[in-house]
Design an enzyme around this catalytic site. Structure first.
Site, PDB file in Angstrom:
ATOM      1  N   THR A  66      10.148   4.689  -2.089  1.00 24.07           N
ATOM      2  CA  THR A  66       9.566   4.112  -0.874  1.00 24.07           C
ATOM      3  C   THR A  66       8.468   5.022  -0.340  1.00 24.07           C
ATOM      4  O   THR A  66       8.078   6.007  -0.987  1.00 24.07           O
ATOM      5  CB  THR A  66      10.688   3.778   0.148  1.00 24.07           C
ATOM      6  OG1 THR A  66      10.106   3.028   1.215  1.00 24.07           O
ATOM      7  CG2 THR A  66      11.366   5.027   0.690  1.00 24.07           C
ATOM      8  N   LYS A  70       5.114   5.470  -3.507  1.00 24.76           N
ATOM      9  CA  LYS A  70       5.056   4.332  -4.442  1.00 24.76           C
ATOM     10  C   LYS A  70       3.892   4.402  -5.427  1.00 24.76           C
ATOM     11  O   LYS A  70       4.001   3.911  -6.543  1.00 24.76           O
ATOM     12  CB  LYS A  70       4.971   3.011  -3.665  1.00 24.76           C
ATOM     13  CG  LYS A  70       6.251   2.627  -2.976  1.00 24.76           C
ATOM     14  CD  LYS A  70       6.146   1.242  -2.372  1.00 24.76           C
ATOM     15  CE  LYS A  70       7.368   0.930  -1.542  1.00 24.76           C
ATOM     16  NZ  LYS A  70       7.370  -0.439  -1.024  1.00 24.76           N
ATOM     17  N   ALA A 132      -4.834  -4.501   4.500  1.00 23.31           N
ATOM     18  CA  ALA A 132      -5.277  -4.391   3.103  1.00 23.31           C
ATOM     19  C   ALA A 132      -4.891  -3.030   2.526  1.00 23.31           C
ATOM     20  O   ALA A 132      -5.642  -2.438   1.764  1.00 23.31           O
ATOM     21  CB  ALA A 132      -6.783  -4.614   3.010  1.00 23.31           C
ATOM     22  N   GLY A 133      -3.696  -2.566   2.883  1.00 27.52           N
ATOM     23  CA  GLY A 133      -3.212  -1.279   2.363  1.00 27.52           C
ATOM     24  C   GLY A 133      -2.231  -1.489   1.224  1.00 27.52           C
ATOM     25  O   GLY A 133      -2.251  -2.518   0.540  1.00 27.52           O
ATOM     26  N   GLY A 134      -1.362  -0.503   1.030  1.00 25.13           N
ATOM     27  CA  GLY A 134      -0.408  -0.532  -0.072  1.00 25.13           C
ATOM     28  C   GLY A 134       0.534  -1.731  -0.003  1.00 25.13           C
ATOM     29  O   GLY A 134       0.879  -2.313  -1.038  1.00 25.13           O
ATOM     30  N   ALA A 135       0.947  -2.102   1.188  1.00 24.37           N
ATOM     31  CA  ALA A 135       1.890  -3.217   1.319  1.00 24.37           C
ATOM     32  C   ALA A 135       1.241  -4.520   0.853  1.00 24.37           C
ATOM     33  O   ALA A 135       1.877  -5.344   0.192  1.00 24.37           O
ATOM     34  CB  ALA A 135       2.357  -3.329   2.767  1.00 24.37           C
ATOM     35  N   LEU A 220       6.127  -7.774   7.514  1.00 19.44           N
ATOM     36  CA  LEU A 220       6.752  -6.972   6.456  1.00 19.44           C
ATOM     37  C   LEU A 220       7.582  -5.836   7.051  1.00 19.44           C
ATOM     38  O   LEU A 220       8.472  -5.309   6.412  1.00 19.44           O
ATOM     39  CB  LEU A 220       5.695  -6.401   5.503  1.00 19.44           C
ATOM     40  CG  LEU A 220       4.840  -7.397   4.718  1.00 19.44           C
ATOM     41  CD1 LEU A 220       3.996  -6.661   3.688  1.00 19.44           C
ATOM     42  CD2 LEU A 220       5.685  -8.459   4.028  1.00 19.44           C
TER      43      LEU A 220
HETATM   44  P1  ATR Z   1       0.834   0.523   3.832  1.00 21.66           P
HETATM   45  O1  ATR Z   1       1.231   1.175   2.546  1.00 21.66           O
HETATM   46  O2  ATR Z   1       1.951   0.366   4.837  1.00 21.66           O
HETATM   47  O3  ATR Z   1       0.078  -0.759   3.644  1.00 21.66           O
HETATM   48  P2  ATR Z   1      -1.637   1.876   4.338  1.00 21.66           P
HETATM   49  O4  ATR Z   1      -1.990   1.779   2.907  1.00 21.66           O
HETATM   50  O5  ATR Z   1      -1.941   3.119   5.083  1.00 21.66           O
HETATM   51  O6  ATR Z   1      -0.117   1.610   4.559  1.00 21.66           O
HETATM   52  O7  ATR Z   1      -2.344   0.640   5.096  1.00 21.66           O
HETATM   53  C1  ATR Z   1      -2.180   0.422   6.445  1.00 21.66           C
HETATM   54  C2  ATR Z   1      -2.834  -0.917   6.823  1.00 21.66           C
HETATM   55  O8  ATR Z   1      -2.633  -1.135   8.223  1.00 21.66           O
HETATM   56  C3  ATR Z   1      -4.346  -0.939   6.595  1.00 21.66           C
HETATM   57  O9  ATR Z   1      -4.733  -2.268   6.313  1.00 21.66           O
HETATM   58  C4  ATR Z   1      -4.863  -0.510   7.980  1.00 21.66           C
HETATM   59  O10 ATR Z   1      -6.170  -0.936   8.270  1.00 21.66           O
HETATM   60  P3  ATR Z   1      -7.432  -0.067   7.768  1.00 21.66           P
HETATM   61  O11 ATR Z   1      -7.559  -0.298   6.307  1.00 21.66           O
HETATM   62  O12 ATR Z   1      -8.582  -0.569   8.562  1.00 21.66           O
HETATM   63  O13 ATR Z   1      -7.085   1.383   8.100  1.00 21.66           O
HETATM   64  C5  ATR Z   1      -3.884  -1.262   8.851  1.00 21.66           C
HETATM   65  N1  ATR Z   1      -3.811  -0.706  10.222  1.00 21.66           N
HETATM   66  C6  ATR Z   1      -3.130   0.397  10.608  1.00 21.66           C
HETATM   67  N2  ATR Z   1      -3.257   0.585  11.943  1.00 21.66           N
HETATM   68  C7  ATR Z   1      -4.037  -0.436  12.396  1.00 21.66           C
HETATM   69  C8  ATR Z   1      -4.513  -0.822  13.694  1.00 21.66           C
HETATM   70  N3  ATR Z   1      -4.230  -0.117  14.785  1.00 21.66           N
HETATM   71  N4  ATR Z   1      -5.268  -1.929  13.773  1.00 21.66           N
HETATM   72  C9  ATR Z   1      -5.562  -2.647  12.675  1.00 21.66           C
HETATM   73  N5  ATR Z   1      -5.141  -2.355  11.438  1.00 21.66           N
HETATM   74  C10 ATR Z   1      -4.374  -1.265  11.295  1.00 21.66           C
END
Ligand code: ATR
Length: 278
Positions: A66, A70, A132-135, A220
């Site tokens: 986790t 990952k 658009a992150g890892g999830a 999620l």
């Molecule tokens: P995970 O593995 O949980 O997806 P991550 O790869 O760090 O974690 O991705 C976090 C996601 O949440 C990204 O899409 C991030 O947006 P950015 O790519 O612009 O950073 C989004 N995110 C986190 N905090 C945010 C906020 N306050 N408002 C909008 N999007 C947010």
């Protein structure tokens, strides 16, 4: 080791002390009569490789992986499943005598929760993913394979949404945009929150006009209290606003199946976690 010593599994993460995976896997093991134990491995990134190798060396049979490991564990794997390769991330390691296999059960976990537990139809609907992150990476392909008309990835940083659009375009019709540019004239059957904003207590400018009376809002993230995104969905008239407890149990069931070749019944386990899936 005695012949009847339990097979060892676990979850590796950082932090991981809050993880429900040990409870879920113990319930699965009890239900199916599998002789196994499941441990928590709280391991920081710099100790990841040595901790995985040691777990394997001391007889460990498999690990769930986790946050934040990952992606990093991909390099420890000899054989990557197709679904792990397309996600670019591994949540299930299997230690065979001669090799390490890496798989990803997150996507199938989400689809099973949506379709089987929640009765959602995904074919020919519009799907919106926020983040658009890892999830997001782990769920785009399985969602596209369920046959939506269009899947939109909206993100604060548009370039990351665009990157995922290009990566997953071979599997279906997918677009990328900012939160401001979401086409709110479409009916969305499903809106998934895949941002980590709620965890940080932040509320991004989600587009309220995208929610309709037939929309399922699915976070999620999960917690004992409704997440900000779930509250937002309900406040804007969504048909259903749910947290990802069902996905958690379903991805665990798929990992259990990968390891043991036995598919546990998830319904009683979801119930025992004392959370309602609707
Ligand atoms: P995970 O593995 O949980 O997806 P991550 O790869 O760090 O974690 O991705 C976090 C996601 O949440 C990204 O899409 C991030 O947006 P950015 O790519 O612009 O950073 C989004 N995110 C986190 N905090 C945010 C906020 N306050 N408002 C909008 N999007 C947010």
């Amino acid at each position: 080791m005695a012949a009847d010593a339990p097979d060892r599994y676990g979850v590796i993460g950082y932090p991981v002390s809050h993880s429900r995976s040990p409870v879920i896997h113990r319930l699965f093991a009890l239900q199916t009569g599998q002789n196994m134990q499941y441990e928590l491995l709280q391991v920081p990134p710099e100790k990841l490789v040595s901790a995985v190798l040691q777990f394997r060396r001391t007889g460990g049979r498999g690990l769930n992986v986790t946050v934040p490991h990952k992606t990093a564990v991909v390099e420890l794997v000899d054989e990557l499943s197709e679904r792990a390769a397309s996600a670019g991330a591994v949540n299930t390691l299997t230690f065979a005598p001669d090799m390490v296999r890496g798989d990803n059960t997150d996507g199938v976990g989400l689809i099973r929760d949506l379709q089987q537990n929640l009765g959602q139809r995904l074919a020919n609907t519009n799907i919106l993913i926020l983040g658009a992150g890892g999830a997001t990476r782990g769920i785009v392909r399985p969602l596209l394979e369920s046959g939506p008309s269009l899947l939109t990835i909206a993100n604060r940083t548009v370039s990351k949404a665009e990157e995922l659009r290009a990566r997953f375009a071979p599997w279906g019709r997918v677009t990328a945009c900012s939160f401001d540019d979401i086409d709110t004239s479409l009916d969305y059957g499903l809106i998934v929150n895949a941002t980590s904003a709620g965890l940080k207590g932040e509320t991004p400018p989600y587009p309220a006009a995208a929610v309709g009376p037939t929309t399922c809002c699915y976070d999620l993230s999960y917690g004992l209290q409704p997440t900000p995104f779930c509250l937002w969905g309900a406040a804007n008239g969504a048909a259903l606003s749910v947290m990802g407890w069902g996905m958690l149990v379903e991805q665990a069931a798929e990992s259990f199946y990968v390891w043991r070749g036995v598919r546990p019944d998830t319904a009683p386990v979801l119930k025992q976690l004392s959370v309602s899936a609707s």
